[in-house]
Design a protein around this motif. Structure first.
Motif, PDB file in Angstrom:
ATOM      1  N   ILE A   1       0.858  -1.139  -0.192  1.00 23.99           N
ATOM      2  CA  ILE A   1       0.033  -0.031  -0.073  1.00 23.99           C
ATOM      3  C   ILE A   1       0.706   1.338  -0.133  1.00 23.99           C
ATOM      4  CG2 ILE A   1      -1.528   1.335   1.398  1.00 23.99           C
ATOM      5  CD1 ILE A   1      -3.006  -1.341   2.014  1.00 23.99           C
TER       6      ILE A   1
ATOM      7  N   SER B   1      -7.499   1.595  -1.832  1.00 25.58           N
ATOM      8  CA  SER B   1      -7.473   0.494  -0.667  1.00 25.58           C
ATOM      9  C   SER B   1      -8.945   0.771  -0.181  1.00 25.58           C
ATOM     10  CB  SER B   1      -6.283   0.708  -0.044  1.00 25.58           C
ATOM     11  OG  SER B   1      -5.236   0.386  -0.526  1.00 25.58           O
TER      12      SER B   1
ATOM     13  N   PRO C   1      -8.691  -4.006   3.008  1.00 24.86           N
ATOM     14  CA  PRO C   1      -8.668  -2.749   3.716  1.00 24.86           C
ATOM     15  C   PRO C   1      -9.870  -1.930   3.310  1.00 24.86           C
ATOM     16  CG  PRO C   1      -7.259  -2.787   1.682  1.00 24.86           C
ATOM     17  CD  PRO C   1      -7.584  -4.246   1.902  1.00 24.86           C
TER      18      PRO C   1
ATOM     19  N   LEU D   1     -13.423  -0.529   5.669  1.00 23.73           N
ATOM     20  CA  LEU D   1     -14.118  -0.312   6.703  1.00 23.73           C
ATOM     21  C   LEU D   1     -13.174  -0.800   7.903  1.00 23.73           C
ATOM     22  CD1 LEU D   1     -17.611  -0.995   5.519  1.00 23.73           C
ATOM     23  CD2 LEU D   1     -16.352   1.102   5.704  1.00 23.73           C
TER      24      LEU D   1
ATOM     25  N   SER E   1      -9.877  -1.176   8.318  1.00 22.66           N
ATOM     26  CA  SER E   1      -9.187  -0.292   8.664  1.00 22.66           C
ATOM     27  C   SER E   1      -9.348   0.964   9.759  1.00 22.66           C
ATOM     28  CB  SER E   1      -8.307   0.163   7.473  1.00 22.66           C
ATOM     29  OG  SER E   1      -8.347  -0.702   6.318  1.00 22.66           O
ATOM     30  N   LEU E   2     -10.591   1.423   9.140  1.00 19.90           N
ATOM     31  CA  LEU E   2     -11.149   2.593   9.816  1.00 19.90           C
ATOM     32  C   LEU E   2     -11.381   2.107  11.210  1.00 19.90           C
ATOM     33  CD1 LEU E   2     -13.938   4.053   7.797  1.00 19.90           C
ATOM     34  CD2 LEU E   2     -12.212   5.209   8.448  1.00 19.90           C
TER      35      LEU E   2
ATOM     36  N   THR F   1      -6.737   7.821   1.402  1.00 18.45           N
ATOM     37  CA  THR F   1      -7.118   6.703   1.894  1.00 18.45           C
ATOM     38  C   THR F   1      -8.495   6.871   2.827  1.00 18.45           C
ATOM     39  OG1 THR F   1      -6.118   6.302   4.069  1.00 18.45           O
ATOM     40  CG2 THR F   1      -4.828   5.798   2.083  1.00 18.45           C
ATOM     41  N   VAL F   2      -8.958   5.726   3.120  1.00 15.64           N
ATOM     42  CA  VAL F   2     -10.291   6.039   4.106  1.00 15.64           C
ATOM     43  C   VAL F   2      -9.908   6.899   5.383  1.00 15.64           C
ATOM     44  CG1 VAL F   2     -11.483   3.788   3.520  1.00 15.64           C
ATOM     45  CG2 VAL F   2      -9.881   3.737   5.290  1.00 15.64           C
TER      46      VAL F   2
ATOM     47  N   TYR G   1     -21.998   6.118   8.313  1.00 14.45           N
ATOM     48  CA  TYR G   1     -21.295   4.905   7.652  1.00 14.45           C
ATOM     49  C   TYR G   1     -22.079   4.125   6.823  1.00 14.45           C
ATOM     50  CZ  TYR G   1     -16.216   6.602   8.541  1.00 14.45           C
ATOM     51  OH  TYR G   1     -15.247   7.246   8.492  1.00 14.45           O
TER      52      TYR G   1
ATOM     53  N   ILE H   1     -23.438   3.159   2.933  1.00 16.23           N
ATOM     54  CA  ILE H   1     -22.918   2.188   2.434  1.00 16.23           C
ATOM     55  C   ILE H   1     -24.087   1.302   1.957  1.00 16.23           C
ATOM     56  CG2 ILE H   1     -21.659  -0.104   2.513  1.00 16.23           C
ATOM     57  CD1 ILE H   1     -19.728   1.874   4.435  1.00 16.23           C
TER      58      ILE H   1
ATOM     59  N   PRO I   1     -10.977  10.764   9.998  1.00 15.69           N
ATOM     60  CA  PRO I   1     -10.552   9.947  11.031  1.00 15.69           C
ATOM     61  C   PRO I   1      -9.167  10.228  11.501  1.00 15.69           C
ATOM     62  CG  PRO I   1     -11.946   8.593   9.578  1.00 15.69           C
ATOM     63  CD  PRO I   1     -11.553  10.149   8.990  1.00 15.69           C
TER      64      PRO I   1
ATOM     65  N   ARG J   1      -1.113   4.334   7.222  1.00 18.99           N
ATOM     66  CA  ARG J   1      -1.001   3.588   5.837  1.00 18.99           C
ATOM     67  C   ARG J   1      -0.519   2.418   6.084  1.00 18.99           C
ATOM     68  NH1 ARG J   1      -1.051   8.701   3.632  1.00 18.99           N
ATOM     69  NH2 ARG J   1       1.092   8.682   3.082  1.00 18.99           N
TER      70      ARG J   1
ATOM     71  N   MET K   1      -2.101   0.452   9.690  1.00 22.17           N
ATOM     72  CA  MET K   1      -3.632  -0.051  10.183  1.00 22.17           C
ATOM     73  C   MET K   1      -4.322  -0.160   8.952  1.00 22.17           C
ATOM     74  SD  MET K   1      -4.420   2.194  13.467  1.00 22.17           S
ATOM     75  CE  MET K   1      -3.134   1.958  14.791  1.00 22.17           C
ATOM     76  N   LEU K   2      -4.016   0.202   7.604  1.00 20.02           N
ATOM     77  CA  LEU K   2      -4.835  -0.133   6.453  1.00 20.02           C
ATOM     78  C   LEU K   2      -4.887  -1.425   6.024  1.00 20.02           C
ATOM     79  CD1 LEU K   2      -6.421   1.943   4.791  1.00 20.02           C
ATOM     80  CD2 LEU K   2      -4.730   1.980   3.183  1.00 20.02           C
TER      81      LEU K   2
END
Lengths: 325, 325
Positions: A96, A117, A122, A124, A126-127, A303-304, B131, B135, B309, B321, B324-325
């Motif tokens: 990544i 991602s 990766p 939700l 990851s969030l 990213t998220v 969220y 989704i 976040p 990244r 944690m991603l």
């Protein structure tokens, strides 16, 4: 929001369906490496060979890349971020950072937003790892996957001689899950976290014993797990194992208090009948965010973690505060 | 990040503990309406009467408001957003839009960031509702609370004649939870979602039958629920019911697919030994975000929906990244 899809496999079809559930989005074109005439889609969008994609530069607001992480996305995302706002679901965790750098360069130069991602892991997952870590600095993280179909493991079984078809389920071990939720902070080996269940259809005359042995001893894929192999008929496989369910959970347990006397459990759980359709639903929500952020003048790879939640929703800030806070 | 706390009750003490778990934060002052000499805190910060708070304008980066939503915060948050970046946990859901408007006016004028309604509900539960709705646009939302202590219901019991002390637990109904997670999309009445368990210590000579009747028929608080009343001794109450645990879950079930044939369940679950300490941990993470956003030039009222976040975490984007991603 005018959407383009690149790649019309399970994920591309999922995005097509997700667009129908989001009235502020419209599918305008599906781009393919195949002959467009060979592809029948389920909407009124154009099917276009990818060689013509540059002509669509001003006709779509966001391109959703629905290719694979192994070879497609490392090339496609940096390439198309030069032309469009893009979203991908790049999921090779170790690569990544490199992918981010490549995509960022293109997107910065072109003034586009590229969110990489995106999906559930990766994505939700990851969030939820990130939020939970920020809130409980002293704690332990766990991720369990399944029960769900692992495409990679199913493919690995199919490559064994004598196997006609196969489906592999990854299953979290209930005992491990219970210990985690009970704040016992267990150290879990690979074997203790997940088991693998295989449903295998043999070719005529194949040696079941040998196939089972080859599966169970396959390095990386099965050797480190307790693996169960069921031999079934092709009819049974089609009838009972044709879906692509998945899911899992992210759990963080942590302590607070002057003597660390209080335990807390944060758990995020997904149970999905269709892995690609759910992933597509996440992609469309982040496509909305990318388009909006770009309209506000933002650019580059994201990213998220970088996206404020409100950008995912078609509702206004006022509506969100009134109905969901 | 130099932090001030206004109000030193359960929440204020929780923030004090949370600061010790976050090395990038430092508690510099606790502001109180009481006589500072009457308050003993568990850190080296100053205890200051709130009348002197203006002198601290340049000595703290963020003020965390730890008062109540009924009367404290509607007045305090707009007032102190004129001087400081602020965070509150305003939780009167129906009055959030009005509170937001008032706070926004002050914060915009002063060039400060004010994040309101931070905690777990409103807060993390709101985030997960949002969220999940973005989704899965076609779906149903459920929120269950407990098992946990409701301070308001415990207080209501204590006001009954003949009651010495009491603790009330809100308990989700397992059958309802199962039906929801099973994607049955049930329509649930108040009674079907939660039960109420009361542990009551009587004053000497009090009439247990009358007290039980008064509890069970109390409008709004208990009349619409299946309520159980246990009479126990003061010793037992202190021994077994002195904690302030809480928690609950937000669930959204939704459908995707060309014929809506696939069900998905998104579940967010909290199990908390200490409600105020967990809320405090959320407050500190958002305090970090408010401070950073203000340094970037942002201002005005915000909610959890507006905060990307990554601002909650002490880690850099690159670290996040990578890990944690």
């Amino acid at each position: 929001m005018r959407v383009g899809i690149l790649g019309y496999g399970n994920l591309g079809r999922g995005v097509e369906n997700a667009i129908k559930q989001n009235p502020d989005t419209e599918l305008v074109a599906v781009f393919t490496r195949r002959n467009p005439q060979d592809i029948k889609i389920n909407s009124n969008a154009k099917v276009v060979n990818v060689s013509e994609i540059e002509n669509w530069k001003d006709k779509i607001d966001i391109l959703i890349l629905c290719g694979g992480s192994a070879t497609d996305l490392p090339e496609q995302t940096p390439k198309y971020a030069k032309l469009f706002n893009v979203i991908d679901s790049f999921d090779t965790h170790a690569k990544i950072p490199e992918h981010f750098t490549n995509v960022d360069k293109s997107a910065q130069e072109a003034g586009k937003v590229a969110i990489i991602s995106v999906g559930w892991d990766p994505g939700l997952f990851s969030l939820n790892r990130m939020y939970a870590n920020a809130i409980l600095p002293e704690g332990v993280d766990y991720t369990f996957w399944g029960k769900g179909v692992s495409q990679g493991h199913s493919d690995a079984i199919r490559r064994i001689e004598g196997v006609l078809d196969a489906k592999q389920y990854t299953v979290p071990v209930q005992k491990a899950l219970d210990a985690v939720k009970n704040c016992e902070n267990p150290s879990l080996t690979t074997r203790e976290k997940h088991t693998r269940e295989c449903y295998v259809v043999l070719k005529e005359g194949a040696d079941a014993k040998r196939v089972e042995h080859e599966i169970k001893t396959m390095p990386n894929y099965f050797a480190d797990y307790d693996t169960t192999v069921h031999f079934i008929s092709l009819e049974e496989l089609k009838k009972n194992h044709s879906g692509i369910p998945h899911g899992g959970c992210v759990i963080r347990t942590g302590k607070t208090g002057s003597n660390k006397e209080n335990n807390h459990v944060i758990e995020y759980n997904l149970k999905l009948d269709s892995n690609p359709e759910f992933t597509s639903s996440v992609l469309i929500a982040y496509a909305r965010a990318a388009y909006r952020l770009n309209k506000e003048g933002q650019k580059g790879a994201k990213t998220v973690f970088d996206i404020a939640p409100c950008y995912l929703s078609p509702k206004s800030g006022e509506e969100l505060r009134k109905t969901m806070l």
